[in-house]
Design an enzyme around this catalytic site. Structure first.
Site, PDB file in Angstrom:
ATOM      1  N   LYS A 207       0.828  -1.212   0.000  1.00 15.92           N
ATOM      2  CA  LYS A 207       0.000   0.000   0.000  1.00 15.92           C
ATOM      3  C   LYS A 207       0.864   1.265   0.000  1.00 15.92           C
ATOM      4  O   LYS A 207       0.612   2.211  -0.750  1.00 15.92           O
ATOM      5  CB  LYS A 207      -0.936  -0.017   1.215  1.00 15.92           C
ATOM      6  N   CYS A 261      -3.771  10.719   1.852  1.00 12.60           N
ATOM      7  CA  CYS A 261      -3.082   9.459   1.517  1.00 12.60           C
ATOM      8  C   CYS A 261      -1.729   9.731   0.889  1.00 12.60           C
ATOM      9  O   CYS A 261      -0.689   9.465   1.487  1.00 12.60           O
ATOM     10  CB  CYS A 261      -3.922   8.647   0.547  1.00 12.60           C
TER      11      CYS A 261
HETATM   12  N1  SAJ Z   1      -2.757  14.691  -8.589  1.00 12.83           N
HETATM   13  C1  SAJ Z   1      -2.002  15.491  -9.432  1.00 12.83           C
HETATM   14  N2  SAJ Z   1      -1.705  15.019 -10.678  1.00 12.83           N
HETATM   15  C2  SAJ Z   1      -2.138  13.802 -11.127  1.00 12.83           C
HETATM   16  C3  SAJ Z   1      -2.880  12.987 -10.265  1.00 12.83           C
HETATM   17  C4  SAJ Z   1      -3.190  13.463  -8.992  1.00 12.83           C
HETATM   18  O1  SAJ Z   1      -1.597  16.605  -9.067  1.00 12.83           O
HETATM   19  O2  SAJ Z   1      -1.832  13.465 -12.277  1.00 12.83           O
HETATM   20  C5  SAJ Z   1      -3.062  15.167  -7.234  1.00 12.83           C
HETATM   21  C6  SAJ Z   1      -4.560  15.312  -6.949  1.00 12.83           C
HETATM   22  O3  SAJ Z   1      -5.050  16.530  -7.421  1.00 12.83           O
HETATM   23  C7  SAJ Z   1      -4.572  15.212  -5.442  1.00 12.83           C
HETATM   24  C8  SAJ Z   1      -3.451  14.214  -5.160  1.00 12.83           C
HETATM   25  O4  SAJ Z   1      -2.647  14.179  -6.317  1.00 12.83           O
HETATM   26  O5  SAJ Z   1      -4.237  16.459  -4.856  1.00 12.83           O
HETATM   27  C9  SAJ Z   1      -3.928  12.801  -4.852  1.00 12.83           C
HETATM   28  O6  SAJ Z   1      -5.021  12.461  -5.714  1.00 12.83           O
HETATM   29  P1  SAJ Z   1      -5.175  11.025  -6.373  1.00 12.83           P
HETATM   30  O7  SAJ Z   1      -6.408  11.054  -7.189  1.00 12.83           O
HETATM   31  O8  SAJ Z   1      -3.935  10.645  -7.072  1.00 12.83           O
HETATM   32  O9  SAJ Z   1      -5.265  10.038  -5.167  1.00 12.83           O
HETATM   33  P2  SAJ Z   1      -6.140   9.976  -3.824  1.00 12.83           P
HETATM   34  O10 SAJ Z   1      -5.345  10.560  -2.718  1.00 12.83           O
HETATM   35  O11 SAJ Z   1      -7.514  10.473  -4.012  1.00 12.83           O
HETATM   36  O12 SAJ Z   1      -6.230   8.384  -3.671  1.00 12.83           O
HETATM   37  C10 SAJ Z   1      -5.032   7.633  -3.617  1.00 12.83           C
HETATM   38  C11 SAJ Z   1      -5.171   6.454  -4.584  1.00 12.83           C
HETATM   39  N3  SAJ Z   1      -3.865   5.824  -4.746  1.00 12.83           N
HETATM   40  C12 SAJ Z   1      -3.359   5.568  -5.978  1.00 12.83           C
HETATM   41  O13 SAJ Z   1      -3.921   5.904  -7.008  1.00 12.83           O
HETATM   42  C13 SAJ Z   1      -2.057   4.852  -6.021  1.00 12.83           C
HETATM   43  C14 SAJ Z   1      -6.192   5.470  -4.059  1.00 12.83           C
HETATM   44  O14 SAJ Z   1      -6.241   4.302  -4.857  1.00 12.83           O
HETATM   45  C15 SAJ Z   1      -5.871   5.096  -2.604  1.00 12.83           C
HETATM   46  O15 SAJ Z   1      -6.829   4.197  -2.068  1.00 12.83           O
HETATM   47  C16 SAJ Z   1      -5.883   6.356  -1.791  1.00 12.83           C
HETATM   48  O16 SAJ Z   1      -4.835   7.205  -2.284  1.00 12.83           O
HETATM   49  C17 SAJ Z   1      -5.646   6.023  -0.334  1.00 12.83           C
HETATM   50  O17 SAJ Z   1      -6.615   6.057   0.428  1.00 12.83           O
HETATM   51  O18 SAJ Z   1      -4.519   5.679   0.037  1.00 12.83           O
END
Ligand code: SAJ
Length: 402
Positions: A207, A261
């Protein structure tokens, strides 16, 4: 034992616990949800929800109305206990496992021989054994022998939680083989993805690895955006063209990385391996530095006006959620306010109100703005085009405005 006879006690009714509890309730389990907030407990018992997540309201209502989901401030006896409480970090980016410890202490008097205790909270390597199993052992239980203990990290994406709870593959690691087997059997009852068996320590590391990998990749995009800006090049065009290479797949830059996360979990690896986790630490630092870089850009633009009106579009940590935890957008707007930079008009379509800001509609924010600062790629902003803004200055941190 048939599903209908199994009782489940879910500790923590937040973004993971509530969807899990209501899903299990609609599948036929008798679910007893526990939260420390009386308001959360009452809201759920009324068949309502306290968070924004697509379709969750319908599922909670259905689970509560069927009598299968009840919320309470206290746990009770059950066949399966699921711990889904927060694991934030404290000063010095050290993991704060106090919620996991408190939840385990709370259920321990109710855990009986033959029960299964699952830790779903994202946790540093070692937590399932050294916190959960050890606390249960303090209560006279024999984890691995009379009580099964496993880690099954949640992997759902906010905004798609109900789909991913069922469709995603799950990694399940017990503190011993018997625990792994019992936990795998449980998840196979409601998960359509594969349920993959391993050890508790490996499941914990998997994870942390998933979220650290995403953090490192986003840091690459964020670093690139700062380089491109100084070269006068459009980052999104660069990324779009580079991604046409068959083996390149760069993520999107933004105002920083938020949420509870990705901005947190990599520190759990750094904390245990400070000398080795160099790239992971640097990625965190790059992503954490991005909000200040955005603020500097806003200040530079604002200097060209006399008390400019700044439309801040979005406060949430990412698109189409109401969650402000660790949100870079929220941080940026708070700092602009604290530094008295311009007259701020804040628009967050997923919130009705916020104690720190009088929220305005998108139309009002843009109508009165000298500077438009787009911070979140919410669907409500997707139709915006440069032409809509006439002489206003645009700072688009997400590359949304066409
Ligand atoms: N973000 C960017 N650029 C991107 C993708 C995301 O700047 O290309 C930013 C988002 O705006 C946000 C942050 O990253 O601020 C995180 O967003 P996210 O959509 O990547 O992830 P979370 O935090 O909503 O969810 C993540 C997920 N992990 C992965 O995709 C590896 C999810 O599957 C997990 O269950 C979750 O963390 C968790 O609870 O750990």
């Amino acid at each position: 034992m048939k599903i209908l006879d199994k009782t489940i006690c879910v500790l923590g009714l937040g973004y993971i616990g509530l969807p899990t509890a209501s899903l299990l309730g609609t599948k036929g389990y008798k679910v007893h949800g526990v939260d420390v907030s009386e308001n959360v407990v009452n809201t759920i018992n009324d068949g309502r929800i306290h968070i924004v997540e697509p379709d969750l309201d319908v599922m909670v209502k259905s689970a509560v109305n069927s009598g299968n989901l009840k919320a309470s401030l206290e746990p009770c006896e059950a066949d399966i206990f699921i711990i889904a409480v927060p694991t934030p970090f404290k000063d010095g980016k050290k993991p704060d496992l106090s919620y996991v410890a408190q939840a385990t202490e709370k259920i321990a008097p109710f855990v009986k021989s033959g029960n299964l205790v699952i830790l779903e909270s994202t946790s540093p390597v070692g937590t399932t054994n050294e916190v959960v199993a050890d606390i249960l052992a303090n209560y006279g239980l024999k984890p691995g022998e009379d009580v099964f203990v496993a880690h099954c990290p949640e992997r759902v994406l906010p905004g798609r939680i109900l789909i991913e709870l069922v469709e995603n593959d799950r990694v399940v690691g017990g503190i011993n083989e018997a625990s792994t087997k019992v936990a795998v059997d449980f998840y196979q009852e409601f998960v359509r993805g594969d349920v993959l068996a391993t050890t508790a320590k490996t499941a914990e590391m998997v994870k942390l690895t998933e979220n650290s990998s995403r953090d490192v990749q986003i840091a690459f995009a964020n670093e690139l955006s700062m380089i491109c800006e100084s070269e006068g090049i459009n980052t999104w065009e660069v990324i779009g063209l580079a991604n046409r290479h068959p083996r390149v797949n760069i993520l999107q830059p933004g105002p920083g990385v938020g949420g509870h996360c990705i901005a947190v979990d990599p520190w759990f690896i750094v904390d245990r391996s400070p000398d080795k986790a160099r790239l992971i630490r640097t990625a965190r630092e790059v992503n954490d530095s991005k909000p200040d870089w955005v603020i500097d850009r806003v200040k530079n633009c604002a200097d060209k006006f006399k008390n400019p009106t700044i439309a801040c579009l979005g406060l949430a940590f990412k698109a189409d959620v109401d969650d402000l935890r660790e949100s870079p957008a929220f941080d940026i707007v708070q700092k602009l306010k604290a530094d008295s930079i311009g007259n701020l008009l804040v628009c967050e379509p997923n919130l009705k109100q916020h104690k720190d800001f009088d929220l305005v509609t998108l139309e009002v924010a843009i109508r009165d703005a000298d500077i438009v600062l787009l911070l979140v790629d919410h669907k409500q902003f997707n139709h915006l085009k440069v032409i809509d803004f006439k002489e206003r200055v645009l700072i688009d941190t997400r590359g949304v405005i066409k």
